[in-house]
Design an enzyme around this catalytic site. Structure first.
Site, PDB file in Angstrom:
ATOM      1  CD  GLU A  51      37.753  33.876  41.711  1.00  0.00           C
ATOM      2  OE1 GLU A  51      37.251  35.007  41.660  1.00  0.00           O
ATOM      3  OE2 GLU A  51      37.556  32.983  40.865  1.00  0.00           O
TER       4      GLU A  51
ATOM      5  NE  ARG B 138      36.791  46.528  41.485  1.00  0.00           N
ATOM      6  CZ  ARG B 138      37.556  45.452  41.524  1.00  0.00           C
ATOM      7  NH1 ARG B 138      38.827  45.538  41.294  1.00  0.00           N
ATOM      8  NH2 ARG B 138      37.042  44.276  41.764  1.00  0.00           N
TER       9      ARG B 138
ATOM     10  CE  LYS C 275      41.969  38.541  41.099  1.00  0.00           C
ATOM     11  NZ  LYS C 275      41.626  37.592  42.160  1.00  0.00           N
TER      12      LYS C 275
HETATM   13  P1  ATP Z   1      40.049  41.622  40.009  1.00  0.00           P
HETATM   14  O1  ATP Z   1      38.967  42.489  39.477  1.00  0.00           O
HETATM   15  O2  ATP Z   1      41.405  42.222  39.939  1.00  0.00           O
HETATM   16  O3  ATP Z   1      40.015  40.230  39.498  1.00  0.00           O
HETATM   17  P2  ATP Z   1      38.735  40.660  42.327  1.00  0.00           P
HETATM   18  O4  ATP Z   1      37.838  41.510  43.119  1.00  0.00           O
HETATM   19  O5  ATP Z   1      38.077  39.662  41.482  1.00  0.00           O
HETATM   20  O6  ATP Z   1      39.754  41.576  41.559  1.00  0.00           O
HETATM   21  P3  ATP Z   1      39.532  39.048  44.504  1.00  0.00           P
HETATM   22  O7  ATP Z   1      40.617  38.080  44.604  1.00  0.00           O
HETATM   23  O8  ATP Z   1      38.144  38.546  44.529  1.00  0.00           O
HETATM   24  O9  ATP Z   1      39.777  39.892  43.203  1.00  0.00           O
HETATM   25  O10 ATP Z   1      39.709  40.189  45.598  1.00  0.00           O
HETATM   26  C1  ATP Z   1      39.984  39.962  46.945  1.00  0.00           C
HETATM   27  C2  ATP Z   1      39.579  41.166  47.728  1.00  0.00           C
HETATM   28  O11 ATP Z   1      40.293  42.301  47.289  1.00  0.00           O
HETATM   29  C3  ATP Z   1      38.104  41.478  47.556  1.00  0.00           C
HETATM   30  O12 ATP Z   1      37.554  41.764  48.816  1.00  0.00           O
HETATM   31  C4  ATP Z   1      38.090  42.673  46.663  1.00  0.00           C
HETATM   32  O13 ATP Z   1      37.002  43.479  46.949  1.00  0.00           O
HETATM   33  C5  ATP Z   1      39.413  43.359  46.992  1.00  0.00           C
HETATM   34  N1  ATP Z   1      39.896  44.103  45.829  1.00  0.00           N
HETATM   35  C6  ATP Z   1      40.134  43.627  44.595  1.00  0.00           C
HETATM   36  N2  ATP Z   1      40.545  44.609  43.749  1.00  0.00           N
HETATM   37  C7  ATP Z   1      40.573  45.748  44.503  1.00  0.00           C
HETATM   38  C8  ATP Z   1      40.908  47.114  44.220  1.00  0.00           C
HETATM   39  N3  ATP Z   1      41.293  47.505  43.002  1.00  0.00           N
HETATM   40  N4  ATP Z   1      40.828  47.998  45.230  1.00  0.00           N
HETATM   41  C9  ATP Z   1      40.446  47.614  46.458  1.00  0.00           C
HETATM   42  N5  ATP Z   1      40.112  46.358  46.782  1.00  0.00           N
HETATM   43  C10 ATP Z   1      40.165  45.425  45.827  1.00  0.00           C
HETATM   44 MG    MG Z   2      36.357  38.664  43.258  1.00  0.00          MG
END
Ligand code: ATP
Ligand code: MG
Length: 558
Positions: A33, A261, A271
């Site tokens: 995102e 995660r 984030k």
């Molecule tokens: P955050 O919680 O940091 O905002 P998010 O999941 O909202 O993370 P996205 O941009 O949606 O952030 O994530 C893109 C991809 O990265 C998704 O498929 C998500 O599952 C993966 N991802 C995000 N954070 C992690 C993590 N800590 N470990 C492994 N994969 C992750």
């Molecule tokens: Mg997300």
């Protein structure tokens, strides 16, 4: 490395699917995102998705999950692409297609109309509070909305009016008609579309209705024929909904798989929290070298290959866990040990005078650049009567096993000669200002015929030709292992001493032409790289990582 490793659970699933002949080609995606910079957790997901596509000769798409116009920005899109390119060079595979969920807004709108026509979606005029209040709980079923039995025609008309901007934000939503008593609360008539009169970074003002994550993600996967849609564990309860939409729409059956995660000690990884650190100026920006972001790690000097190796060796898990940051640092050291040239820099200088070396004479010594890399060659290092050495390499009253300098002790100056300490000078405050030595002319490195063996070798920089530079030493950004799980605000646990600036250290003259991003081992001091804040007249070095894990040692003592 991967040959000896056993398959992870996703590889097992994929190999089974390949044997069954279920798919012609494996197709994964990485769906960020664009509402922040990527962090090391995302790197795990990138390594996983790109790595699987590479291993099974499939494809991996980069898809921006840009369905939320308010928090998203093209600055983030650009940074994300840059970071992935950087990592994918080390992975050996980059994305096959670049897509945006917003490219599918028309298609998703059609999908919604299809569900309305099937009697599987309806427009609800209830407020957000009313919807929440009728949701029920894990022990109580929810209540049907009074708008649930609207006719298909009315729903089609209202949904079109929503799209055409007839209603204000929150006045209406489109909901899936599933079951208000479903044991999984996410299936109690979930919202598919909401009204948001907001400018989108790609579609501009074309849309004032935006699909929810659950209605956008699976359908986007399906449009792209993603075979294995891999996401983090918190989406496990969304899977039945993911399947429900695909089944009712009768479209390509993408499937969702979950993994835990990636978390690291002494940092935070959401984030939202990272954005707070940036906005409230606890750090200098998303790419501050203390941040767990890819851009921060790159600026700090972490090689992409070290990050990829780290992600590969840790692998993936089905349960949440927290990995010691020391493991990542191990991979950083291992990588830099192979690639970084050795140079000399004196961080806390004291003057050493070689009293029997002729005044006004300078010789150029040949010093090897990297003993780990036979192709790295040698460089010239000027040497003369006065050199800087590290203050901690001298002791007035050295204990028995101190193999450095002290009255009467001998040490080798790296790449130069053996010197013997004869005396030293102190100022009024008792601080040592000069160390006086004699050198053994026959002990020149590489041509040593002196027959003298010394246990210690120390680094030095020739005074007359030394350049000065700023050095930035970094420590953990947080004082506790898992700031997010502590009581109170995570920011209460910020380490105020995570940055120490040494404004003026001495570096050897060969370093004057170092370029931004270039990496070095400062002998005995650790790995350093040139920071982007450097100017023509002023070099700035970031300490990437120490030579060994001094932190663990300190912590044990403490
Ligand atoms: P955050 O919680 O940091 O905002 P998010 O999941 O909202 O993370 P996205 O941009 O949606 O952030 O994530 C893109 C991809 O990265 C998704 O498929 C998500 O599952 C993966 N991802 C995000 N954070 C992690 C993590 N800590 N470990 C492994 N994969 C992750
Ligand atoms: Mg997300």
């Amino acid at each position: 490395m991967s040959e000896e490793k056993s398959l992870n659970f996703l590889e097992e699933i994929i190999e089974e699917h390949i044997q069954e002949g279920r798919y012609k080609e494996i197709h994964t995606r990485f769906p960020p995102e664009p509402n922040g910079y990527l962090h090391i957790g995302h790197a795990s997901s990138i390594c996983l998705n790109f790595g699987l596509a590479k291993k099974y000769n499939g494809k991996c798409n980069l898809r921006f999950d840009d369905t939320n116009p308010v928090t998203e920005d093209t600055e983030y899109v650009e940074s994300i692409k840059y970071d992935i390119k950087w990592l994918s060079d080390a992975i050996g595979k980059t994305w096959d297609h670049e897509f945006y969920a917003s490219d599918y807004f028309d298609k998703l709108y059609e999908f919604a109309v299809t569900l309305i026509k099937k009697g599987l979606a309806y427009v609800d005029d209830s407020t957000a509070d009313e919807i929440a209040a009728t949701k029920g709980s894990t022990t109580e079923p929810g209540k049907n909305s009074p708008y649930r039995e609207r006719s298909i025609e009315e729903n089609l008309r209202l949904f079109e009016e929503m799209k055409d901007g007839k209603y204000g934000d929150g006045e209406k939503v489109l909901r899936a008609k599933i079951d208000m008593a479903h044991p999984n609360l996410l299936l109690r008539d979930p919202i598919m579309y909401r009204i948001k009169h907001a400018h989108h970074h790609r579609t501009g003002d074309k849309w004032c209705i935006y699909p929810m994550y659950d209605f956008a993600h699976g359908q986007s996967d399906s449009i792209e024929h993603i075979t294995h849609s891999i996401c983090t564990l918190e989406f496990i309860h969304h899977r039945p909904l993911y399947d429900w939409f695909i089944e009712k729409l009768e479209i390509f059956p993408s499937h969702q798989y979950e993994f835990a995660r990636r978390n690291l000690t002494y940092t935070v990884m959401s984030k939202r929290k990272l954005l707070q650190l940036v906005n409230e100026k606890h750090v200098a920006g998303w790419d501050d070298p203390r941040m767990p972001t890819i851009s921060g790690m790159r600026r700090r000097g972490y090689p992409a290959q070290a990050i990829v190796n780290f992600c590969d060796t840790i692998g993936i898990a089905k349960r949440e866990n927290i990995v010691d940051i020391g493991v990542l640092e191990f991979h950083v050291r291992e990588q830099l040990n192979k690639t970084a040239n050795r140079v000399m820099a004196v961080l806390d200088p004291v003057k050493l005078v070689i009293t029997n070396y002729p005044e006004g004479q300078t010789e150029e010594l040949d010093v090897e650049n990297n003993p780990e890399d036979p192709n790295s060659g040698t460089r010239k290092m000027p040497f003369s009567r006065e050199v800087w050495i590290e203050r901690e390499d001298f002791m007035e009253e050295p204990p028995r096993k101190f193999f450095r300098l002290g009255p009467g002790l001998m040490v080798r100056l790296k790449g130069a000669y053996i010197v013997k300490c004869d005396s030293f000078v102190k100022d009024k405050s008792g601080k040592v200002t000069e160390i006086h030595c004699t050198y053994i002319p026959e002990s020149k490195s590489g041509h040593d015929t002196s027959g003298i063996h010394v246990k210690g070798t120390i680094h030095w920089v020739n005074m007359a030709t030394a350049k000065t530079a700023e050095v930035r030493l970094y420590d953990r950004l947080f004082k506790v292992e898992d700031p997010s799980s502590e009581e109170g605000d995570f920011k209460d646990y910020i380490n105020e001493h995570s940055l120490e600036v040494l404004p003026s250290v001495y570096i050897e003259p060969a370093l004057a032409t170092a370029e931004i991003g270039e990496q070095f081992q400062f002998l005995r001091k650790g790995y350093f790289c040139v920071d982007k804040d450097s100017t023509q007249d002023r070099l700035i070095f970031n300490r990437t990582v120490g030579l060994k894990d001094t932190w663990a040692k300190e912590a044990k003592k403490g």
